[in-house]
Write a protein that holds these residues in place. Structure first.
Motif, PDB file in Angstrom:
ATOM      1  N   GLY A 167       0.820  -1.208   0.000  1.00 21.84           N
ATOM      2  CA  GLY A 167       0.000   0.000   0.000  1.00 21.84           C
ATOM      3  C   GLY A 167       0.854   1.257   0.000  1.00 21.84           C
ATOM      4  O   GLY A 167       2.080   1.212   0.131  1.00 21.84           O
ATOM      5  N   ARG A 168       0.185   2.389  -0.122  1.00 21.98           N
ATOM      6  CA  ARG A 168       0.894   3.667  -0.247  1.00 21.98           C
ATOM      7  C   ARG A 168       1.411   4.186   1.095  1.00 21.98           C
ATOM      8  O   ARG A 168       2.487   4.798   1.155  1.00 21.98           O
ATOM      9  N   LEU A 169       0.663   3.958   2.168  1.00 20.95           N
ATOM     10  CA  LEU A 169       1.002   4.534   3.461  1.00 20.95           C
ATOM     11  C   LEU A 169       1.638   3.516   4.403  1.00 20.95           C
ATOM     12  O   LEU A 169       1.202   2.365   4.479  1.00 20.95           O
ATOM     13  N   GLU A 170       2.630   3.956   5.139  1.00 18.83           N
ATOM     14  CA  GLU A 170       3.257   3.102   6.145  1.00 18.83           C
ATOM     15  C   GLU A 170       2.270   2.756   7.258  1.00 18.83           C
ATOM     16  O   GLU A 170       2.417   1.740   7.946  1.00 18.83           O
ATOM     17  N   ALA A 171       1.217   3.558   7.411  1.00 17.41           N
ATOM     18  CA  ALA A 171       0.211   3.312   8.447  1.00 17.41           C
ATOM     19  C   ALA A 171      -0.435   1.941   8.289  1.00 17.41           C
ATOM     20  O   ALA A 171      -0.822   1.310   9.276  1.00 17.41           O
ATOM     21  N   TYR A 172      -0.552   1.458   7.065  1.00 19.75           N
ATOM     22  CA  TYR A 172      -1.177   0.149   6.836  1.00 19.75           C
ATOM     23  C   TYR A 172      -0.305  -0.970   7.393  1.00 19.75           C
ATOM     24  O   TYR A 172      -0.801  -1.896   8.044  1.00 19.75           O
ATOM     25  N   ALA A 173       0.992  -0.888   7.140  1.00 21.50           N
ATOM     26  CA  ALA A 173       1.910  -1.891   7.673  1.00 21.50           C
ATOM     27  C   ALA A 173       2.006  -1.802   9.193  1.00 21.50           C
ATOM     28  O   ALA A 173       2.089  -2.824   9.883  1.00 21.50           O
ATOM     29  N   LEU A 174       1.989  -0.593   9.709  1.00 21.52           N
ATOM     30  CA  LEU A 174       2.043  -0.412  11.167  1.00 21.52           C
ATOM     31  C   LEU A 174       0.808  -0.993  11.832  1.00 21.52           C
ATOM     32  O   LEU A 174       0.868  -1.513  12.947  1.00 21.52           O
ATOM     33  N   ALA A 175      -0.322  -0.914  11.140  1.00 16.59           N
ATOM     34  CA  ALA A 175      -1.548  -1.506  11.676  1.00 16.59           C
ATOM     35  C   ALA A 175      -1.418  -3.027  11.747  1.00 16.59           C
ATOM     36  O   ALA A 175      -1.921  -3.661  12.689  1.00 16.59           O
ATOM     37  N   ALA A 176      -0.735  -3.615  10.758  1.00 14.87           N
ATOM     38  CA  ALA A 176      -0.491  -5.051  10.775  1.00 14.87           C
ATOM     39  C   ALA A 176       0.380  -5.431  11.967  1.00 14.87           C
ATOM     40  O   ALA A 176       0.157  -6.459  12.620  1.00 14.87           O
ATOM     41  N   VAL A 177       1.367  -4.598  12.276  1.00 19.42           N
ATOM     42  CA  VAL A 177       2.220  -4.831  13.436  1.00 19.42           C
ATOM     43  C   VAL A 177       1.400  -4.757  14.720  1.00 19.42           C
ATOM     44  O   VAL A 177       1.527  -5.614  15.608  1.00 19.42           O
ATOM     45  N   SER A 178       0.549  -3.751  14.823  1.00 24.11           N
ATOM     46  CA  SER A 178      -0.297  -3.596  16.015  1.00 24.11           C
ATOM     47  C   SER A 178      -1.257  -4.768  16.171  1.00 24.11           C
ATOM     48  O   SER A 178      -1.490  -5.259  17.281  1.00 24.11           O
ATOM     49  N   LEU A 179      -1.815  -5.218  15.053  1.00 21.70           N
ATOM     50  CA  LEU A 179      -2.722  -6.359  15.116  1.00 21.70           C
ATOM     51  C   LEU A 179      -1.969  -7.615  15.535  1.00 21.70           C
ATOM     52  O   LEU A 179      -2.480  -8.421  16.323  1.00 21.70           O
ATOM     53  N   ALA A 180      -0.762  -7.796  15.032  1.00 18.88           N
ATOM     54  CA  ALA A 180       0.056  -8.946  15.434  1.00 18.88           C
ATOM     55  C   ALA A 180       0.278  -8.947  16.942  1.00 18.88           C
ATOM     56  O   ALA A 180       0.144  -9.983  17.609  1.00 18.88           O
ATOM     57  N   GLU A 181       0.615  -7.791  17.481  1.00 23.40           N
ATOM     58  CA  GLU A 181       0.838  -7.674  18.928  1.00 23.40           C
ATOM     59  C   GLU A 181      -0.433  -8.000  19.704  1.00 23.40           C
ATOM     60  O   GLU A 181      -0.390  -8.689  20.734  1.00 23.40           O
ATOM     61  N   ALA A 182      -1.565  -7.519  19.215  1.00 20.54           N
ATOM     62  CA  ALA A 182      -2.835  -7.760  19.892  1.00 20.54           C
ATOM     63  C   ALA A 182      -3.213  -9.237  19.851  1.00 20.54           C
ATOM     64  O   ALA A 182      -3.730  -9.791  20.838  1.00 20.54           O
ATOM     65  N   LEU A 183      -2.958  -9.895  18.730  1.00 21.53           N
ATOM     66  CA  LEU A 183      -3.268 -11.320  18.622  1.00 21.53           C
ATOM     67  C   LEU A 183      -2.412 -12.145  19.583  1.00 21.53           C
ATOM     68  O   LEU A 183      -2.929 -12.996  20.312  1.00 21.53           O
ATOM     69  N   VAL A 184      -1.118 -11.895  19.574  1.00 22.71           N
ATOM     70  CA  VAL A 184      -0.202 -12.682  20.410  1.00 22.71           C
ATOM     71  C   VAL A 184      -0.486 -12.441  21.889  1.00 22.71           C
ATOM     72  O   VAL A 184      -0.455 -13.380  22.694  1.00 22.71           O
ATOM     73  N   SER A 185      -0.796 -11.207  22.262  1.00 19.95           N
ATOM     74  CA  SER A 185      -1.078 -10.908  23.667  1.00 19.95           C
ATOM     75  C   SER A 185      -2.321 -11.633  24.167  1.00 19.95           C
ATOM     76  O   SER A 185      -2.461 -11.889  25.367  1.00 19.95           O
ATOM     77  N   ARG A 186      -3.216 -11.990  23.251  1.00 21.69           N
ATOM     78  CA  ARG A 186      -4.442 -12.719  23.607  1.00 21.69           C
ATOM     79  C   ARG A 186      -4.338 -14.211  23.286  1.00 21.69           C
ATOM     80  O   ARG A 186      -5.322 -14.939  23.390  1.00 21.69           O
ATOM     81  N   ASN A 187      -3.145 -14.651  22.884  1.00 24.79           N
ATOM     82  CA  ASN A 187      -2.907 -16.061  22.553  1.00 24.79           C
ATOM     83  C   ASN A 187      -3.843 -16.539  21.446  1.00 24.79           C
ATOM     84  O   ASN A 187      -4.396 -17.648  21.499  1.00 24.79           O
ATOM     85  N   ILE A 188      -4.025 -15.703  20.428  1.00 20.19           N
ATOM     86  CA  ILE A 188      -4.879 -16.021  19.289  1.00 20.19           C
ATOM     87  C   ILE A 188      -4.003 -16.364  18.085  1.00 20.19           C
ATOM     88  O   ILE A 188      -3.117 -15.601  17.712  1.00 20.19           O
ATOM     89  N   LYS A 189      -4.255 -17.523  17.486  1.00 21.05           N
ATOM     90  CA  LYS A 189      -3.516 -17.931  16.298  1.00 21.05           C
ATOM     91  C   LYS A 189      -3.929 -17.080  15.091  1.00 21.05           C
ATOM     92  O   LYS A 189      -5.084 -16.697  14.958  1.00 21.05           O
TER      93      LYS A 189
END
Length: 206
Positions: A26-48
């Motif tokens: 995508g054009r904005l780095e914000a999209y990739a950063l959102a993927a990073v944030s979602l990854a952190e949220a998934l792992v913190s909740r022990n979600i595959k």
């Protein structure tokens, strides 16, 4: 005559989530950063993480960060794309399917809910199909849209317009949860109570 069969509602347990997102950055780095944030949220909740199996774009960024944080990642990719070296090579599990249709069916089977990050036509197609399946009563899993940096603003307006024009029912419109941050969306998923709905079609009629 259409036969309507009621579905018993039960609160789902979220152990895994299917994430639809772009194979481009995508054009904005914000999209990739959102993927990073979602990854952190998934792992913190022990979600595959269940996703499309690619190692590029937003998809690759999401998978890489879940793995980096010690989470589990299940990738599902059709043979045609795997042969083009698009597949991620370091996943917890990698399933190679014969077709795109088989890929989507397996993703739906292995996930307890569905979220779309920014993506292109494929992401939209996957989101709308799984949302339609919820409308038809094929599953009772939560569906969500992460509207990062206003990416989906116009789509959300269109869906509101479709509701106003009475092509979408209010309770079906409400099946798609829209939020701007992973944390808020996952909190809604954790509290999600499937609405009482009815089967409009049998699976052998699709």
């Amino acid at each position: 005559m259409i036969t309507e069969k009621p579905i018993t509602t039960t609160k789902p347990t979220i152990n895994s989530l299917c994430i639809y997102c772009g194979s481009s950055p995508g054009r904005l780095e914000a999209y990739a950063l959102a993927a990073v944030s979602l990854a952190e949220a998934l792992v913190s909740r022990n979600i595959k993480l269940v996703y499309g199996g690619a190692g590029i774009g937003i998809m690759g960024r999401l998978a890489d960060n879940v793995l980096k944080l010690g989470g589990e990642v299940i990738g599902i990719i059709p043979k045609a794309l795997a042969h083009k070296e698009v597949a991620h090579q370091n996943l917890t599990e990698l399933h190679i399917t014969q077709s795109m249709h088989e890929r989507k069916m397996l993703m739906a089977k292995l996930a307890d809910g569905f979220i779309a990050l920014p993506g292109g036509i494929g992401t939209l197609e996957e989101l709308f199909e799984i949302w339609t399946w919820a409308q038809l009563g094929f599953h009772k899993k939560p569906c969500g849209l992460l509207n990062i940096d206003g990416y989906y603003d116009w789509l959300i307006r269109f869906l509101d317009h479709a509701l106003e024009e009475q092509f979408v029912k209010k309770h079906h419109h409400a099946l798609l949860m829209v939020e701007k941050t992973p944390e808020v969306l996952l909190e809604r998923f954790a509290k999600y109570q499937p609405p009482e709905t009815k089967h409009w079609l049998g699976k052998n009629e699709t």
